[in-house]
Design an enzyme around this catalytic site. Sequence first.
Site, PDB file in Angstrom:
ATOM      1  N   GLU A 121       4.654  -5.078 -14.310  1.00 14.52           N
ATOM      2  CA  GLU A 121       5.147  -6.104 -13.384  1.00 14.52           C
ATOM      3  C   GLU A 121       4.806  -7.514 -13.845  1.00 14.52           C
ATOM      4  O   GLU A 121       5.638  -8.420 -13.772  1.00 14.52           O
ATOM      5  CB  GLU A 121       4.600  -5.869 -11.973  1.00 14.52           C
ATOM      6  CG  GLU A 121       5.247  -4.694 -11.255  1.00 14.52           C
ATOM      7  CD  GLU A 121       4.631  -3.353 -11.627  1.00 14.52           C
ATOM      8  OE1 GLU A 121       3.628  -3.331 -12.378  1.00 14.52           O
ATOM      9  OE2 GLU A 121       5.156  -2.315 -11.170  1.00 14.52           O
ATOM     10  N   HIS A 133       2.774   0.362  -0.076  1.00 12.53           N
ATOM     11  CA  HIS A 133       4.229   0.302  -0.276  1.00 12.53           C
ATOM     12  C   HIS A 133       4.947  -0.192   0.970  1.00 12.53           C
ATOM     13  O   HIS A 133       6.102   0.125   1.185  1.00 12.53           O
ATOM     14  CB  HIS A 133       4.785   1.687  -0.636  1.00 12.53           C
ATOM     15  CG  HIS A 133       4.379   2.200  -1.974  1.00 12.53           C
ATOM     16  ND1 HIS A 133       3.107   2.625  -2.258  1.00 12.53           N
ATOM     17  CD2 HIS A 133       5.085   2.355  -3.131  1.00 12.53           C
ATOM     18  CE1 HIS A 133       3.047   3.039  -3.520  1.00 12.53           C
ATOM     19  NE2 HIS A 133       4.232   2.883  -4.070  1.00 12.53           N
TER      20      HIS A 133
END
Lengths: 336, 337
Positions: free
Chosen positions: B69, B138
């Site tokens: 990321e 999440h």
Amino acid sequence: MPDSNPENLPFAIRHYSPDQLRGALRKMILIRKFEEGAEDSYTRGLIHGTMHLSIGQEACAVGACMALSDDDKITSTHRGHGHCIAKGADVARMFAEFFGKETGYCKGRGGSMHIADVAKGNLGANGIVGGGLPIAVGAALSAKRLGTGAVTACFFGDGANNEGAFHEALNMASIWALPVVFVCENNKYGMSMSTERSTAVAAIADRAAAYAMPGVSVDGNDFSAVAETVEGAVARARAGAGPSLIEAVTYRWRGHSKSDRNRYRTKDEIAGWMAQDPVPRMAAMLRAHGVLEDEGLAALEAEVADEIAAAIQFAKDSPAPRVDHATRDVLTPSAA
Amino acid sequence: MNIAVVDSGLRELSYAEAIREAMDIALATDPRVVLMGEDIGVYGGAFQVTGDLIDKYGPDRVMDTPISELGGAGVAVGAALTGLRPIFEFQFSDFATLAMEQIVNQAAKLRYMLGGAVSVPLVMRFPAGSGTGAAAQHSQSLEAWFGHVPGLKVVQPSTPQDAKGLLLAALDDPDPVMIFEHKLLYKMRGPVPEGAYWVPLDKAEVRRTGTDVTVVATGIMVHKALEAAEVLAGEGIAAEVIDLRSIRPLDRDTVLASVRKTGRLTCVYEAVKTLGIGAEVSAMVAESDAFDYLDAPIVRLGGADSPIPYNPDLERAVVPQVPDIIAAVRDQARGAL
């Protein structure tokens, strides 16, 4: 007595014209004198904040930029004055930036740690260790997608080789075969921590194996060795064969920044590296091969001294930015 | 979930399809546009937003990135800096925590640090929010983090129409734009105009007019607020529902005008209430002339001071729900009547 067999001449002598070589030496001297001028200005209170001097590392910056044109990009580091000059920056606008002036490269908003010269392809120094590595890969991605033919040279220090960004960037550059050359200036210390203590591999160039790219370690105080290695890597990148990792082993004579008390290394160690000063080494090579006479060197030095003095004067005389413009340039003004 | 709007005569698309259509238009019309992200190629994206775009544009323009990321975000920053127009998808907005360096230190600041010599025309998409049973790592709503950073623009589309128009506007913008998409909205259907159109990045939208209470909501909470407003209307309370749409910059004029009219303000957002967007909107009202029009204390409904739990009952309990909004607005309206 110079060797008459061209095969045995140093790469730089074989590959570059006398004018190019004198220009390279001039840039190395310019970097040295720029750093000394910046240090002196800091001591006099003309520059605030902090700065990271690259005295002792001049051959890395100038050697690496020999293969690059103005269309090629570099990303630079917090110790980036040399890269900026090597890529063609005007030292007057650099001093103006350090003095916080409107005429500086960043209009006084960035200072030493964010010095950039976009017109010459320098996308900027970076205050975050490893921050420039993925950005360099992005610039290489643009070059490949847009077909510009440009190569990006990504400067970083030994400290960055333990950042996640280093590993992610090298991996992506490799899987996408992007035209980027990673140039690690290993000056032996990430602030105070030596590479021996911080880094699991003996040579940072060994990291290249993990990303399936060539990795070469060179004497970073030898202009010719740096130039030869980077020329090869740039040619490879331009040909579409992908990235390379080059480790230029060098040494910073000064402390990490202005707060450094030099407690982590010995005077003997520093003196040993100062004896391998890259600037006289380069001058000696040019003299040995008839590229430069003693008078020529003296003239170069005098010319550089004048340029630095004029640059500092320009910075002093330049206007400060308007305080009511402090929040300008946060966003791009709309075209309307 | 369907949007409560009058039939516009437009065809309907899902929120995810609307985003995909925007990206399709961008890819077709601008060769500089590239999509980047994890599993956005043949997989189609974790939430099937990119879908089959790779079949049309190939892997060079719909680029799968490794699970990197920080590096991926940085590549997008560097590409934006040098001529491409990347649209970077985080698989889950939570994973942006790994990339904060590149977003906050680089994308947001490069223009300023370089004295305006560059722009970073970067679009990032963040699937966000709870309600999927994916638990604490999440399910977060981190948009206020990004709203705190000068140099970024931050939007939260609540409808398919806005999702498409805001994405096209973000691509047209020279600066980095962060788009927070609530995962529960991806399947929501609604009218979407054909072709290209642009929804301004700095304008809130009044979704329902009313005279008694101003309800400022973001993202999925806009729909919950509209549902609550419908119930409250039956009780004689007319709530005005504002879809904030952009949290940086804030549309000050629309919010203040409504509060001057209603004299009451309730903010509803899914992100953690503490130090959130509701605090900013409340302070904006308190610092303005609209403060003089207030007839009741301001109310903020936001997420609990807790990570998002796994158990579905607990998961619902830590973010505002329709009954919470009804109760809060009712109390606020009646208390001052």
